[in-house]
Design a protein around this motif. Sequence first.
Motif, PDB file in Angstrom:
ATOM      1  N   ARG A  54      -1.968  -2.653  -4.968  1.00 15.44           N
ATOM      2  CA  ARG A  54      -0.833  -3.145  -5.755  1.00 15.44           C
ATOM      3  C   ARG A  54      -1.253  -3.636  -7.130  1.00 15.44           C
ATOM      4  O   ARG A  54      -0.567  -3.425  -8.118  1.00 15.44           O
ATOM      5  CB  ARG A  54      -0.160  -4.276  -4.978  1.00 15.44           C
ATOM      6  N   TYR A  55      -2.414  -4.304  -7.199  1.00 14.70           N
ATOM      7  CA  TYR A  55      -2.843  -4.906  -8.456  1.00 14.70           C
ATOM      8  C   TYR A  55      -3.998  -4.172  -9.124  1.00 14.70           C
ATOM      9  O   TYR A  55      -4.558  -4.657 -10.105  1.00 14.70           O
ATOM     10  CB  TYR A  55      -3.176  -6.391  -8.235  1.00 14.70           C
ATOM     11  N   GLY A  56      -4.359  -3.015  -8.600  1.00 14.75           N
ATOM     12  CA  GLY A  56      -5.395  -2.203  -9.232  1.00 14.75           C
ATOM     13  C   GLY A  56      -6.755  -2.869  -9.236  1.00 14.75           C
ATOM     14  O   GLY A  56      -7.472  -2.814 -10.231  1.00 14.75           O
ATOM     15  N   LEU A  57      -7.130  -3.498  -8.133  1.00 13.00           N
ATOM     16  CA  LEU A  57      -8.419  -4.176  -8.036  1.00 13.00           C
ATOM     17  C   LEU A  57      -9.466  -3.239  -7.446  1.00 13.00           C
ATOM     18  O   LEU A  57      -9.141  -2.212  -6.869  1.00 13.00           O
ATOM     19  CB  LEU A  57      -8.288  -5.426  -7.164  1.00 13.00           C
ATOM     20  N   ALA A  58     -10.712  -3.613  -7.579  1.00 13.73           N
ATOM     21  CA  ALA A  58     -11.847  -2.858  -7.012  1.00 13.73           C
ATOM     22  C   ALA A  58     -11.878  -1.417  -7.529  1.00 13.73           C
ATOM     23  O   ALA A  58     -12.201  -0.490  -6.799  1.00 13.73           O
ATOM     24  CB  ALA A  58     -11.815  -2.895  -5.489  1.00 13.73           C
ATOM     25  N   GLY A  59     -11.499  -1.245  -8.786  1.00 13.11           N
ATOM     26  CA  GLY A  59     -11.567   0.078  -9.399  1.00 13.11           C
ATOM     27  C   GLY A  59     -10.398   0.996  -9.079  1.00 13.11           C
ATOM     28  O   GLY A  59     -10.390   2.156  -9.488  1.00 13.11           O
ATOM     29  N   LEU A  60      -9.408   0.498  -8.349  1.00 16.32           N
ATOM     30  CA  LEU A  60      -8.238   1.310  -8.018  1.00 16.32           C
ATOM     31  C   LEU A  60      -7.199   1.211  -9.131  1.00 16.32           C
ATOM     32  O   LEU A  60      -7.209   0.274  -9.917  1.00 16.32           O
ATOM     33  CB  LEU A  60      -7.615   0.821  -6.702  1.00 16.32           C
ATOM     34  N   SER A  61      -6.297   2.171  -9.157  1.00 18.12           N
ATOM     35  CA  SER A  61      -5.178   2.108 -10.098  1.00 18.12           C
ATOM     36  C   SER A  61      -4.041   1.316  -9.458  1.00 18.12           C
ATOM     37  O   SER A  61      -3.900   1.303  -8.236  1.00 18.12           O
ATOM     38  CB  SER A  61      -4.668   3.516 -10.422  1.00 18.12           C
ATOM     39  N   GLU A  62      -3.234   0.660 -10.283  1.00 18.27           N
ATOM     40  CA  GLU A  62      -2.063  -0.056  -9.765  1.00 18.27           C
ATOM     41  C   GLU A  62      -1.111   0.941  -9.124  1.00 18.27           C
ATOM     42  O   GLU A  62      -0.902   2.027  -9.653  1.00 18.27           O
ATOM     43  CB  GLU A  62      -1.346  -0.790 -10.891  1.00 18.27           C
ATOM     44  N   VAL A  63      -0.547   0.544  -7.994  1.00 17.65           N
ATOM     45  CA  VAL A  63       0.356   1.416  -7.249  1.00 17.65           C
ATOM     46  C   VAL A  63       1.619   0.624  -6.939  1.00 17.65           C
ATOM     47  O   VAL A  63       1.557  -0.575  -6.658  1.00 17.65           O
ATOM     48  CB  VAL A  63      -0.325   1.879  -5.926  1.00 17.65           C
ATOM     49  N   THR A  64       2.773   1.281  -6.980  1.00 13.70           N
ATOM     50  CA  THR A  64       4.031   0.603  -6.670  1.00 13.70           C
ATOM     51  C   THR A  64       4.141   0.365  -5.166  1.00 13.70           C
ATOM     52  O   THR A  64       3.453   1.004  -4.360  1.00 13.70           O
ATOM     53  CB  THR A  64       5.247   1.440  -7.110  1.00 13.70           C
ATOM     54  N   GLN A  65       5.036  -0.543  -4.800  1.00  7.90           N
ATOM     55  CA  GLN A  65       5.267  -0.802  -3.371  1.00  7.90           C
ATOM     56  C   GLN A  65       5.743   0.464  -2.661  1.00  7.90           C
ATOM     57  O   GLN A  65       5.339   0.736  -1.533  1.00  7.90           O
ATOM     58  CB  GLN A  65       6.290  -1.925  -3.189  1.00  7.90           C
ATOM     59  N   ARG A  66       6.579   1.225  -3.316  1.00 11.42           N
ATOM     60  CA  ARG A  66       7.091   2.468  -2.724  1.00 11.42           C
ATOM     61  C   ARG A  66       5.943   3.448  -2.457  1.00 11.42           C
ATOM     62  O   ARG A  66       5.861   4.054  -1.391  1.00 11.42           O
ATOM     63  CB  ARG A  66       8.124   3.107  -3.653  1.00 11.42           C
ATOM     64  N   GLU A  67       5.036   3.583  -3.424  1.00 13.65           N
ATOM     65  CA  GLU A  67       3.892   4.486  -3.251  1.00 13.65           C
ATOM     66  C   GLU A  67       2.954   4.001  -2.140  1.00 13.65           C
ATOM     67  O   GLU A  67       2.455   4.802  -1.339  1.00 13.65           O
ATOM     68  CB  GLU A  67       3.119   4.618  -4.569  1.00 13.65           C
ATOM     69  N   ILE A  68       2.751   2.683  -2.072  1.00  8.72           N
ATOM     70  CA  ILE A  68       1.913   2.133  -1.011  1.00  8.72           C
ATOM     71  C   ILE A  68       2.544   2.414   0.351  1.00  8.72           C
ATOM     72  O   ILE A  68       1.863   2.806   1.301  1.00  8.72           O
ATOM     73  CB  ILE A  68       1.686   0.617  -1.198  1.00  8.72           C
ATOM     74  N   GLY A  69       3.853   2.233   0.434  1.00  3.56           N
ATOM     75  CA  GLY A  69       4.564   2.522   1.676  1.00  3.56           C
ATOM     76  C   GLY A  69       4.370   3.968   2.111  1.00  3.56           C
ATOM     77  O   GLY A  69       4.121   4.246   3.290  1.00  3.56           O
ATOM     78  N   TYR A  70       4.456   4.861   1.151  1.00  5.43           N
ATOM     79  CA  TYR A  70       4.264   6.288   1.459  1.00  5.43           C
ATOM     80  C   TYR A  70       2.832   6.535   1.956  1.00  5.43           C
ATOM     81  O   TYR A  70       2.626   7.212   2.959  1.00  5.43           O
ATOM     82  CB  TYR A  70       4.563   7.134   0.217  1.00  5.43           C
ATOM     83  N   ILE A  71       1.849   5.965   1.259  1.00  5.39           N
ATOM     84  CA  ILE A  71       0.436   6.155   1.619  1.00  5.39           C
ATOM     85  C   ILE A  71       0.157   5.616   3.024  1.00  5.39           C
ATOM     86  O   ILE A  71      -0.543   6.250   3.815  1.00  5.39           O
ATOM     87  CB  ILE A  71      -0.484   5.455   0.588  1.00  5.39           C
ATOM     88  N   LEU A  72       0.704   4.430   3.330  1.00  7.61           N
ATOM     89  CA  LEU A  72       0.418   3.781   4.609  1.00  7.61           C
ATOM     90  C   LEU A  72       1.396   4.156   5.723  1.00  7.61           C
ATOM     91  O   LEU A  72       1.216   3.742   6.872  1.00  7.61           O
ATOM     92  CB  LEU A  72       0.394   2.255   4.435  1.00  7.61           C
ATOM     93  N   GLY A  73       2.457   4.893   5.357  1.00  5.52           N
ATOM     94  CA  GLY A  73       3.442   5.295   6.359  1.00  5.52           C
ATOM     95  C   GLY A  73       4.325   4.153   6.832  1.00  5.52           C
ATOM     96  O   GLY A  73       4.719   4.102   8.006  1.00  5.52           O
ATOM     97  N   ILE A  74       4.626   3.207   5.911  1.00  3.80           N
ATOM     98  CA  ILE A  74       5.505   2.084   6.232  1.00  3.80           C
ATOM     99  C   ILE A  74       6.560   1.973   5.139  1.00  3.80           C
ATOM    100  O   ILE A  74       6.451   2.601   4.085  1.00  3.80           O
ATOM    101  CB  ILE A  74       4.719   0.759   6.369  1.00  3.80           C
TER     102      ILE A  74
END
Length: 97
Positions: A54-74
């Motif tokens: 969500r916050y683009g930490l540890a070298g990741l890009s920021e992701v929206t809640q909707r995108e996270i939901g899709y990635i995690l299947g929730i």
Amino acid sequence: MSSDREGNSITLEDKLPDDGENLADIVALRMQVGDLYDAMGVLDKREREIVLMRYGLAGLSEVTQREIGYILGISRSYVSRIEKRALAKLFCRLGKV
């Protein structure tokens, strides 16, 4: 301790290149980031995963809640609840509440 030609003491800050950023601010920020990563130990795996994305930490890009939901299947609303719970734990651990 070193000194210059006039006998004035030379500090570490004098030796480092000046790129316009205040060394004290950089050090303080790095310490805060370290504290944040230490505090993340109170989070469970899913909470940590969501906060990192969500916050683009540890070298990741920021992701929206909707995108996270899709990635995690929730659902996006479940991501929101997990994120809110994780942030409450972090704020409590960091003494911000």
